[in-house]
Design an enzyme around this catalytic site. Structure first.
Site, short mmCIF file in Angstrom:
data_model
loop_
_atom_site.label_atom_id
_atom_site.label_comp_id
_atom_site.label_asym_id
_atom_site.label_seq_id
_atom_site.Cartn_x
_atom_site.Cartn_y
_atom_site.Cartn_z
N GLY A 239 0.76 -1.24 0.00
CA GLY A 239 0.00 0.00 0.00
C GLY A 239 0.79 1.29 0.00
N TYR A 316 -9.92 5.10 -12.57
CA TYR A 316 -9.81 5.81 -11.28
C TYR A 316 -9.68 7.33 -11.45
CZ TYR A 316 -7.95 1.12 -10.23
OH TYR A 316 -7.74 -0.22 -10.14
N CYS A 343 -13.22 3.09 -28.90
CA CYS A 343 -14.52 3.74 -29.10
C CYS A 343 -15.27 3.90 -27.78
CB CYS A 343 -15.34 2.95 -30.10
SG CYS A 343 -14.68 3.16 -31.73
N1 LLP Z 1 -1.51 -6.92 -0.61
C1 LLP Z 1 -2.82 -7.03 -0.87
C2 LLP Z 1 -3.63 -7.98 -0.10
C3 LLP Z 1 -3.40 -6.23 -1.86
O1 LLP Z 1 -4.70 -6.35 -2.11
C4 LLP Z 1 -2.60 -5.32 -2.60
C5 LLP Z 1 -3.17 -4.51 -3.67
C6 LLP Z 1 -1.23 -5.26 -2.30
C7 LLP Z 1 -0.72 -6.06 -1.28
C8 LLP Z 1 -0.29 -4.36 -3.03
O2 LLP Z 1 -0.59 -3.01 -2.86
P1 LLP Z 1 0.43 -1.90 -3.38
O3 LLP Z 1 1.69 -2.01 -2.56
O4 LLP Z 1 0.70 -2.16 -4.81
O5 LLP Z 1 -0.29 -0.63 -3.16
N2 LLP Z 1 -5.36 -1.38 -9.62
C9 LLP Z 1 -5.22 -0.41 -8.57
C10 LLP Z 1 -4.53 -0.96 -7.35
C11 LLP Z 1 -5.22 -2.17 -6.76
C12 LLP Z 1 -4.51 -2.67 -5.55
C13 LLP Z 1 -5.06 -3.99 -5.14
N3 LLP Z 1 -4.41 -4.59 -4.02
C14 LLP Z 1 -4.46 0.79 -9.14
O6 LLP Z 1 -4.16 0.80 -10.32
O7 LLP Z 1 -4.23 1.75 -8.43
#
Ligand code: LLP
Length: 435
Positions: A239, A316, A343
């Protein structure tokens, strides 16, 4: 920090001008910097060096085999969410004992595959799932290691679509039910309750929600101790945010400074699941300007990449900086929408963006596209998916080829009753007509 920079007005990735890659393989394409990826991984690893830890790269952010192999070589494991991701991780050489399996809807096939592969643990999201895992493990005469994913009800202050740790979210087990669920888990014969997991959202730019969520989890760990349930792993999820425009997210070392003291006396292994912070700013999507057009109220730059290649702006409203691959200092600034050929009115890479005036044939780099870029791309409008390139110093490595037109129809079949070509009525219909 990343390794995309201008040299004499030309945008480079490490020692390679992006225009050279475009010349070799055409546009659009994704390009990643090896140096950035390694540096980002090591920044996290060294920030937490005083805490026993496993970094399980969140491969949903980028699951190219070469990137996974690179991560594995650096010592990373993987955070997976499907059997498909498990297949990729194993194929890339990620050690199964560093793989954690998250997600609210693991099916029995996936559970069996993961147990057979010897993954570290499942991050379990409900009691139904817990029972399913116990059942499959019983069938296989084994024990499944699990962490329960607890929803600490902390507001991560991010986009609602990528916020996961609040009460109304589908993810995790609510904090007030957690004790009960842990009791259930420890009563199941084929479950080894090894840890607790939380992940409150993605693209977090403030450290407070991380600290608040961990504190809530640690309270639970203490309560569990009192009930004879001693956990060996604390998984804090991923996150950590990145800079897309002017955000100033905490650095891994800031996160470590805030969290490590809380973890010191626990004798638990810390698991982290970073995705975006490693790969986000290590990648760009390079696209070519096809046309321009203007109405009374808008000016459009039409490029050859579209929402099917990079969905984040459409889905988003995400901001990605767009840089000209060749700087033209004399160019005047104009306000444009950068749009693709798909499109849909929602097909845009930037809206009302002030940028230097461009012309047809110019190359543009859509920055910070390494995470949730290619992995979220699709074949919508029957557009072949674009290639991915890894740059290492002066070297250019194509790590995924551009899809061909034949790739677009692979696996599709026309049933026998439709086999005659359009316009030629089938034999049966012809016969009927004659009667
Ligand atoms: N762990 C879990 C359980 C998760 O659901 C996620 C991301 C992560 C780790 C990794 O999070 P990060 O470090 O990458 O923030 N498609 C969206 C982001 C979806 C994230 C889903 N879960 C975007 O393009 O912003």
């Amino acid at each position: 920090m990343h390794d995309f920079a201008y040299r004499q007005g030309e945008l480079y990735c490490e020692d390679v001008p992006l225009s050279r890659i475009a010349k070799e393989i055409g546009t659009p394409f994704y390009v990643y910097s090896h140096a950035t990826l390694v540096r980002h991984f090591r920044a996290i690893d060294s920030a937490f060096q005083h805490v026993p830890h496993i970094i399980a790269f969140a491969m949903k952010s980028n699951s190219n085999l070469a990137i996974l192999r690179l991560m594995a070589r650096e010592g990373s494991g993987a955070d997976i969410v499907s059997g498909g991701e498990l297949y990729r991780a194993l194929k890339a050489g990620v050690p199964p004992e560093k793989i954690v399996f998250a997600g609210v809807g693991k099916n029995r096939e996936e559970i069996r595959y993961a147990l057979k592969s010897g993954i570290l643990m499942f991050n379990v999201e409900s009691s139904d799932e817990l029972r399913a895992i116990d059942d499959v493990a019983a069938e296989m005469r084994t024990k499944a290691r699990v962490a329960l994913r607890v929803n600490p009800d902390v507001d991560p202050k991010t986009h609602p679509y990528i916020s996961t740790g609040m009460k109304k979210s589908k993810f995790g087990i609510s904090a007030d039910r957690a004790l009960e669920e842990f009791k259930l888990a420890s009563s199941l014969k084929h479950i080894d309750v090894a840890g607790v997991h939380k992940h409150i959202g993605s693209q977090l730019t403030d450290i407070t929600p991380f600290v608040d969520a961990l504190k809530k989890i640690l309270e639970l760990v203490e309560q569990l101790k009192g009930r004879g349930i001693n956990l060996r792993y604390i998984n804090i999820g991923g996150g950590l945010g990145i800079t897309y425009s002017d955000e100033t997210p905490p650095e891994p070392k800031d996160l470590s400074a805030a969290l490590s003291p809380l973890l010191r006396d626990l004798k638990c292994t810390l698991i982290m699941e970073p995705g975006r912070v490693i790969v986000g700013n290590a990648g760009a999507l390079v696209t070519k300007v096809l046309y321009q057009k203007a109405s009374d109220v808008k000016r459009f730059v039409i490029v050859d990449a579209a929402m099917n290649d990079l969905l984040r702006p459409s889905l988003y409203g995400a901001f990605h900086e767009i840089k000209p691959v060749r700087e033209t200092p004399a160019a005047k600034s104009v306000t444009v929408d950068v749009v693709g050929p798909v499109c849909e009115s929602g097909d845009f890479l930037a809206k009302d963006r002030a940028m230097p005036e461009v012309k047809a044939g110019d190359l543009l780099a859509v920055m910070s596209a390494g995470a949730y870029g290619f992995v979220m791309s699709s074949n919508y409008n029957s557009r072949p998916r674009v290639p991915e390139v890894l740059v290492k110093g002066r070297e250019i490595h194509v790590i995924r080829q551009r899809e061909s037109l034949a790739d677009l129809v692979r696996g599709e079949a026309i049933p026998a009753f439709l086999k005659s070509k359009a316009g030629t009525p089938s034999a049966k219909t012809t016969k009927k007509r004659k009667q």
